[in-house]
Write an enzyme that holds these catalytic residues in place. Structure first.
Site, PDB file in Angstrom:
ATOM      1  N   CYS A  13       1.100  -1.111   0.034  1.00 55.00           N
ATOM      2  CA  CYS A  13      -0.008  -0.024  -0.047  1.00 55.00           C
ATOM      3  C   CYS A  13       0.589   1.237  -0.013  1.00 55.00           C
ATOM      4  O   CYS A  13       1.818   1.270   0.918  1.00 55.00           O
ATOM      5  CB  CYS A  13      -1.052  -0.105   1.073  1.00 55.00           C
ATOM      6  SG  CYS A  13      -2.144   1.421   1.222  1.00 55.00           S
ATOM      7  N   GLU A  14       0.561   2.055  -0.811  1.00 53.11           N
ATOM      8  CA  GLU A  14       1.681   2.920  -1.394  1.00 53.11           C
ATOM      9  C   GLU A  14       1.967   3.940  -0.226  1.00 53.11           C
ATOM     10  O   GLU A  14       3.215   4.482  -0.248  1.00 53.11           O
ATOM     11  CB  GLU A  14       1.094   4.081  -2.515  1.00 53.11           C
ATOM     12  CG  GLU A  14      -0.268   4.708  -2.283  1.00 53.11           C
ATOM     13  CD  GLU A  14      -1.128   4.689  -3.543  1.00 53.11           C
ATOM     14  OE1 GLU A  14      -1.024   3.877  -4.497  1.00 53.11           O
ATOM     15  OE2 GLU A  14      -1.419   5.940  -3.668  1.00 53.11           O
ATOM     16  N   HIS A  15       1.203   4.249   0.896  1.00 49.22           N
ATOM     17  CA  HIS A  15       1.616   5.312   1.556  1.00 49.22           C
ATOM     18  C   HIS A  15       2.356   4.767   2.845  1.00 49.22           C
ATOM     19  O   HIS A  15       3.168   5.381   3.430  1.00 49.22           O
ATOM     20  CB  HIS A  15       0.336   5.892   2.552  1.00 49.22           C
ATOM     21  CG  HIS A  15      -0.561   5.046   3.183  1.00 49.22           C
ATOM     22  ND1 HIS A  15      -1.200   3.937   2.541  1.00 49.22           N
ATOM     23  CD2 HIS A  15      -0.694   4.626   4.518  1.00 49.22           C
ATOM     24  CE1 HIS A  15      -1.869   3.424   3.425  1.00 49.22           C
ATOM     25  NE2 HIS A  15      -1.670   3.883   4.551  1.00 49.22           N
TER      26      HIS A  15
END
Lengths: 219, 243, 243, 219
Positions: D51-53
């Protein structure tokens, strides 16, 4: 030179520099005599020592068995104090270049009267730069601790550095075994002589031009 | 003695003035320093340049970035995902500015600013409207274009096109941490870490709200996610955090 | 099922050939993957390009980088502090090459390589011999200069001079961790972290020696210093590590 | 278009894509229908969702009370599975740009027959790019999951994208509710039709030129 031997010892020089540290400062200490600073605790002042490979909160050498994972910039065993933090070397230099070091204290081969610092290479000698160039590029203040004269008895405070630079115009103060100099508005200024050392003797042992603005024994 | 713990948020925020640039951690509502933002909204500041990943959803009673936008305190938003419908309306009307930045580039620009770097080359956005000078940052009346993102300098390195991105150095950062100690050492929790350490690194003055503070000592060195030198003020907000 | 734990070092190192570039973690002897280096020395590899902060001290019986240099396996050393007297002799004789890199720049170049960036501007070394093309990387016979560091592209940004530095993408990394799990998640210990996560990020193939492995599960998410995607092989060396 | 409604449901599309994931892959899933992928466990295959964050090891939505610190790219509550790791957003995108993602799966507004992807802006609409440009620049493979037609019934597989690009020439595969396409040596190729969907119907609903190399129900 025997004259230089009448100044401060290495421990006295470290004590002298430690006296000028400000409570709460984050301070990097380079290889050589600056590594003595974490040994110089000052009551009422909490100094956070930064070690360039990735530690904050470095304290004195251990009394007991050393921890091989806790070493200073000179690879000597040290301890960690309350508040210590560990991180990788890229974050460590983010602290340095990012302006979060209040001070770095480095040894020097030569300092120019223009604030140039040379501390990584004697021409023809073995090269090795470590983190010095990063530190002088990023720290808010750069102080030099060094002997006033080199091993051949030549002044290290010079008109211009003849050795390759670590950084141009980066030095803020110079503490030697004989005197304390400060760059005031860019002008090298003698602020203090070590006990028993006369201004005339400093003048005889310094190639750099400088102003004189003595303020007694302490700055 | 070092002690960055402050009794309340208000005193920490007094330096923030109208026109200040403020980086704020968080992704959506995760890891957003809600209490600091509420305290900021108690002050009379306008025209802020906010640097944050999201613009809030624009829901009624929303806290966080959405509140700052709703109260019309923001002149310019540098973000990857604005979302907020009301802010979009004002953007198209020319009242506010959007600097759209790819999420990874936003993170890296904050880190570069905090690391004293002058810029970096990234492949992100090469060949797109966010690099070619066409993206509109600010409209004027009647939809005329007042300002666009600058065309980014590009360079082919080993056969691939990269664009040059600049560091971000906001005046302030508002950050949410899970644990803090008096030295300003921080630890975050799971996905709430996101942009928080990067905002803290980049800013001239970093203000942290922490769920808990190690009042009787300090955090273990290897458990620290961001060391104290990047932090100026810490406020404890245990019990106030929305969960 | 993901399982990056390998029974021994030897199989992990078979990809390393003469001429390979290998980043190695460690600062002095702290955090150096001694067991991996010993295993590498059991193989017939020469002419390596080693990227590591130090060159070892050149002491008798020394393990680590010093052993690689002593056994004449290294053609080029990219480092900030070579130290090793024997390696200096061969450097001045023109047998080996030294790329001298400031320590923070070395760290950042590894991180940039691992982050897919094309390069970055740093103020470090601006105005010095390490940026102006005068530093000798390789001597020829009689002390003639065969190769120097390239003159670095410089740029004035906001009134300050920065130099352009390139990413490092070594073929392999040898890394020492304190804890690992089967996903390749790593945790380091105190000052032994140093260059290890950066070397791991940069390399095409990363091989880790871990003091301990979480055989019955995985590390807690917030305790991980480097996540598994940067790691290819993990070998447990508990009890073998010199302490 | 009613025709499109006869293809796969969103869950069936997610199941179809999940069938092609390889054990051990590290996979980023973007906003929209790709977020259904972590719900599609396949026995014998361990997929690490990114998940990119700043999370790895994202699992399905929670059965019980959600943890507000554990959300996916769409800000929905999710869970963490064994092997999960947390980190900051700069390291998260170092994973992406550094080539450590085996795959990213994104939604799309348009895909060009040249592999161009447009997924962040309808001209005149509200802009928002998130991490899509970083992901397509860095992941080893880029797969698109989308409806075959847009809400106005127009083909999304086009000769050229008319909307602003997310990245040029980045797409490797396209999974729609009606068909699976793959770029084979740069040529868009129809590999599979959804159950009950004929190649003729795909041809009628696709603007992009493509080759046909069907290989049955699964790739």
């Amino acid at each position: 030179m025997t004259t230089a031997q009448q100044g401060l010892t290495r421990a006295e020089l470290a004590r002298r520099v430690a006296d000028d540290l400000v409570d709460g400062w984050c301070v990097n200490v380079g290889i050589g005599v600056p590594l003595l600073l974490p040994e110089q605790a000052t009551p009422g002042r909490e100094i956070v020592y930064h070690c360039e490979h990735g530690l904050l909160g470095v304290g004195p050498a251990p009394q007991g068995a050393p921890d091989p994972d806790v070493t200073d910039a000179g690879k000597n065993p040290v301890t960690l104090v309350e508040g210590a933090a560990s991180f990788d070397s890229s974050l460590s230099f983010a602290i340095a270049r990012g302006g979060r070091l209040d001070l770095c204290v480095l040894g020097a081969l030569q300092v120019g009267e223009n604030g140039d610092l040379a501390n990584w290479l004697v021409p023809g000698g073995n090269p090795g730069v470590g983190g010095a160039m990063d530190l002088v590029a990023g720290a808010r203040r750069v102080w030099v601790m060094m002997t006033h004269l080199d091993k051949q008895g030549r002044p290290k405070l010079r008109k211009r550095c003849s050795f390759p630079l670590t950084g141009p115009g980066v030095v803020d103060r110079v503490y030697t075994d004989l005197a304390v100099f400060e760059f005031v508005d860019g002008v090298l200024t003698l602020r203090e002589c070590a006990p028993g050392v006369t201004p005339e003797r400093i003048a005889a042992l310094t190639e750099a031009a400088y102003s004189v603005d003595l303020r007694g024994e302490s700055i | 003695m070092i002690d960055k713990i402050r009794p309340g948020a208000v005193d920490c925020l007094t330096g923030i003035r109208s026109g200040s640039s403020v980086a704020i951690g968080g992704f959506g509502q995760t890891g957003v320093p809600l209490d600091l933002i509420d305290a900021l909204c108690d002050r009379d500041v306008r025209g802020l340049h906010i640097i944050a990943n999201n613009g809030g959803r624009g829901l009624p009673g929303e806290r966080g970035i959405g509140r700052l936008l709703k109260e019309n305190r923001v002149r310019r938003l540098s973000c990857s995902f604005p979302v907020n419908p009301d802010f979009f309306r004002r953007y198209f009307a020319g009242d506010v500015e959007i600097e759209l930045v790819p999420q990874g580039t936003l993170a890296e620009r904050l880190r570069a600013g905090g690391s004293g770097l002058g810029g970096f080359y990234t492949p992100t956005a090469a060949g797109t409207m966010l690099a070619d000078g066409r993206f509109v940052v600010r409209y004027g009346e009647g939809g005329v274009v007042r300002e666009t993102l600058a065309q980014k300098e590009s360079r082919v390195i080993d056969g691939r096109t990269y664009v040059l991105e600049s560091p971000l150095r906001p005046d302030f950062a508002l950050v949410k941490a899970h644990l803090a100690d008096r030295y300003g050492n921080l630890r975050f929790r799971l996905g709430a870490r996101n942009f928080n350490p990067l905002a803290a690194m980049a800013a001239g003055c970093t203000i942290v709200q922490a769920d808990h503070i190690a009042h009787d000592g300090s955090l273990p060195p290897d458990d620290i996610h961001l060391p104290g030198p990047f932090v100026d003020h810490v406020v404890e907000t245990a019990g106030e955090t929305v969960r």
